[in-house]
Write a protein that holds these residues in place. Structure first.
Motif, mmCIF file in Angstrom:
data_model
loop_
_atom_site.group_PDB
_atom_site.id
_atom_site.type_symbol
_atom_site.label_atom_id
_atom_site.label_comp_id
_atom_site.label_asym_id
_atom_site.label_seq_id
_atom_site.Cartn_x
_atom_site.Cartn_y
_atom_site.Cartn_z
ATOM 1 N N ALA A 193 0.861 -1.192 0.000
ATOM 2 C CA ALA A 193 0.000 0.000 0.000
ATOM 3 C C ALA A 193 0.892 1.236 0.000
ATOM 4 C CB ALA A 193 -0.898 0.006 1.227
ATOM 5 N N SER A 194 0.359 2.306 -0.544
ATOM 6 C CA SER A 194 1.111 3.562 -0.583
ATOM 7 C C SER A 194 0.478 4.533 0.399
ATOM 8 C CB SER A 194 1.062 4.174 -1.984
ATOM 9 O OG SER A 194 1.513 3.247 -2.948
ATOM 10 N N ILE A 195 1.284 5.000 1.332
ATOM 11 C CA ILE A 195 0.798 5.958 2.331
ATOM 12 C C ILE A 195 1.561 7.260 2.121
ATOM 13 C CG2 ILE A 195 0.579 6.432 4.812
ATOM 14 C CD1 ILE A 195 -1.180 4.080 3.818
ATOM 15 N N SER A 209 -5.169 6.719 1.565
ATOM 16 C CA SER A 209 -4.329 5.584 1.166
ATOM 17 C C SER A 209 -4.602 5.219 -0.295
ATOM 18 C CB SER A 209 -4.665 4.378 2.046
ATOM 19 O OG SER A 209 -6.004 3.990 1.807
ATOM 20 N N SER A 210 -3.649 4.520 -0.886
ATOM 21 C CA SER A 210 -3.853 4.073 -2.275
ATOM 22 C C SER A 210 -3.032 2.815 -2.510
ATOM 23 C CB SER A 210 -3.447 5.171 -3.258
ATOM 24 O OG SER A 210 -2.102 5.536 -3.036
ATOM 25 N N GLN A 211 -3.290 2.195 -3.649
ATOM 26 C CA GLN A 211 -2.496 1.010 -4.014
ATOM 27 C C GLN A 211 -2.127 1.097 -5.490
ATOM 28 O OE1 GLN A 211 -4.125 -3.160 -4.080
ATOM 29 N NE2 GLN A 211 -2.755 -3.406 -2.346
ATOM 30 N N SER A 232 -7.840 4.364 -4.934
ATOM 31 C CA SER A 232 -7.871 4.964 -3.603
ATOM 32 C C SER A 232 -9.316 5.027 -3.129
ATOM 33 C CB SER A 232 -7.278 6.374 -3.643
ATOM 34 O OG SER A 232 -7.384 7.005 -2.380
ATOM 35 N N PRO A 233 -9.608 4.671 -1.879
ATOM 36 C CA PRO A 233 -8.678 4.197 -0.865
ATOM 37 C C PRO A 233 -8.218 2.761 -1.132
ATOM 38 C CG PRO A 233 -10.929 4.044 -0.049
ATOM 39 C CD PRO A 233 -11.003 4.726 -1.376
ATOM 40 N N VAL A 237 -6.022 -1.130 3.827
ATOM 41 C CA VAL A 237 -5.651 -0.208 4.913
ATOM 42 C C VAL A 237 -6.908 0.282 5.630
ATOM 43 C CG1 VAL A 237 -4.299 1.824 5.536
ATOM 44 C CG2 VAL A 237 -3.650 0.488 3.541
ATOM 45 N N PHE A 242 -4.276 1.877 9.408
ATOM 46 C CA PHE A 242 -3.829 3.245 9.115
ATOM 47 C C PHE A 242 -3.204 3.872 10.369
ATOM 48 C CE2 PHE A 242 -3.865 7.596 7.748
ATOM 49 C CZ PHE A 242 -3.823 7.540 6.368
ATOM 50 N N GLU A 292 -0.323 7.043 -8.163
ATOM 51 C CA GLU A 292 -1.182 7.200 -6.976
ATOM 52 C C GLU A 292 -1.821 8.595 -6.909
ATOM 53 O OE1 GLU A 292 1.806 5.766 -7.003
ATOM 54 O OE2 GLU A 292 2.072 4.338 -5.374
#
Ligand code: AMP
Ligand code: GLY
Length: 425
Positions: A193-195, A209-211, A232-233, A237, A242, A292
């Motif tokens: 996951a990308s935070i 959040s995104s992937q 996203s989201p 997450v 989170f 993202e």
């Protein structure tokens, strides 16, 4: 305010598009130059490696804020030079950018401040690396320590593959100085996951959040790319995770940098692997993610220019972001052959039809030729659509994608499928 956006990809198009919605913004310039066919900004052909020229441009256009898209200009200190000239910059300094430009710096920071990440060792000598590889379990990950345009990470399935990667980096020097030191690290399994968070070095505002989908083909097959799509989201997450990522990773990272007397201003991107033992850091980036950003920014309801300016001026305290509850999906349309060799100059049709379907189309690698939009890069377009839930967003995005075509265009058909299989976010 007048804003200069540096960079020319889909991420920068999305940034310009979002800034354009701010009532506080007067003029937007984008350093994409003739490469780009975007409407939201005035394209300027600016040699961004010549910081003097960038400063002169900012002065002549009365630029209030420079937003740096990619990592390369940050890694050579564009933020430092602009700030010395009295120009406000969204993006970290040279020293802070080492979080991305030196994986050794990032790993040592994580070790010092107990931030969970894969176990690792650093080598600059091939024979020593080889000995170590014999001792570890495979798969194992071999990484060039510096910037290698996303190609410096090898997941070695066998001892031979790991030795080969180490040899290429340390002996053959395929990445030049960027690979003269390597990291050999534990292979982590789980979902990524990308935070992303905005920080002025003191205050932190998390973004949604995104992937990403890094592999080129459906089912996460084939070689790694810059990213073939995002949503996203990220359903994996949930609120609890989170909070865990914030407490165990984001806050200690920003605090750690501060303890090291490094002021981090800008967006901090944490690539996380959600493992059975909890979230662990795969990498940090010192910029917005691509693609993202293309699914995060459309969800922001607050004034984006205001947020970026507050980050740059150390004024994030008390700021909040209002979010659109809809879910967003982005599908990357790529040139035939990408991420390997590909041809350019193919005419693109159906852009207007895709927009009529309600999608946003961000240009990543296009240019105008005799009034027509043609391909000029590997990742060509980002088609983004929303829905009240992820399934609806997926349907909407692929309906728009089908309107667009160019010779040898390819894209993944399973973007966000993993999120959808988890049910409601
Ligand atoms: P990085 O540039 O370090 O994020 O690596 C690029 C991609 O390689 C990541 O998004 C992961 O998919 C993969 N990767 C990097 N490090 C590891 C690791 N330790 N274990 C498993 N996969 C990894
Ligand atoms: N999408 C991955 C990155 O921006 O690095």
């Amino acid at each position: 305010m007048n804003i200069l956006v540096i960079g020319s990809g889909g991420r920068e198009h999305a940034i310009c598009w979002k800034l354009k919605q701010s009532r506080k913004v007067k003029n937007i310039y984008c350093s994409g130059g003739v490469q780009s066919a975007i409407r939201e900004a005035e394209n300027v052909a600016l040699e961004v490696c010549d910081h003097r020229k960038v400063i002169d441009f900012c002065r002549s256009k009365k630029i209030d804020l420079v937003v740096v898209g990619p990592e390369a200009p940050l890694a050579v200190g564009i933020a430092d030079d602009l700030e010395k000239a009295g120009i406000c910059v969204f993006g970290p300094s040279y020293a802070a950018s080492r979080m991305e430009s030196s994986k050794i710096f990032a790993k040592e920071l994580m070790a010092k401040y107990n931030i969970p990440t894969a176990r690792f060792r650093i080598f600059d000598d091939f024979e020593k690396a080889k000995e170590y590889i014999k001792e570890v379990q495979v798969p194992v990950v071999v990484k060039a320590y510096g910037l290698a345009a996303g190609k410096g990470v090898i997941i070695a399935e066998t001892v031979e593959e790991a030795e080969h990667a180490a040899h290429e980096m340390l002996v053959e020097k395929v990445f030049g100085a960027e690979g003269e030191k390597i990291i050999i690290e534990e292979y982590l399994t789980g979902e990524e996951a990308s935070i992303l968070v905005l920080t002025d070095g003191e205050n932190i505002i998390p973004l949604a959040s995104s992937q990403d989908h890094k592999r080129v083909s459906d089912g996460d097959k084939g070689p790694n790319t810059g990213g073939m799509g995002a949503y996203s989201p990220a359903h994996i997450v949930d609120e609890k995770l989170f909070a865990e990522i914030t407490d165990m990773i984001v806050v200690p990272t920003v605090k750690g940098l501060k303890k090291e007397k490094i002021l981090y201003k800008g967006v901090l991107y944490v690539g996380v692997m959600v493992t059975e033992d909890g979230p662990k850091v795969l990498e940090y980036n010192v910029r917005f993610g691509d693609p993202e950003t293309q699914v995060i920014l459309p969800r922001i309801r607050s004034d984006f220019a205001d947020l970026l300016m507050a980050t740059a001026t150390g004024d994030l305290a008390g700021k909040k972001i209002e979010w659109d509850e809809k879910e967003y999906v982005c599908v990357v349309l790529a040139s035939g052959g990408y991420p390997g060799e590909y041809e350019k100059g193919k005419e693109i049709t159906g852009l207007m039809d895709a927009e009529t379907e309600g999608a946003l189309v961000f240009h990543a690698g296009t240019k105008l030729r005799e009034g027509k939009v043609v391909t000029s890069g590997g990742r060509v377009l980002n088609v983004v659509a929303s829905g009240k839930n992820i399934k609806e967003a997926i349907d909407n995005v692929y309906r728009a994608v089908k309107k667009i075509s160019f010779d040898r265009m390819h894209y993944r058909r399973d973007i966000a499928a993993r999120g959808a299989s988890r049910g409601q976010a």
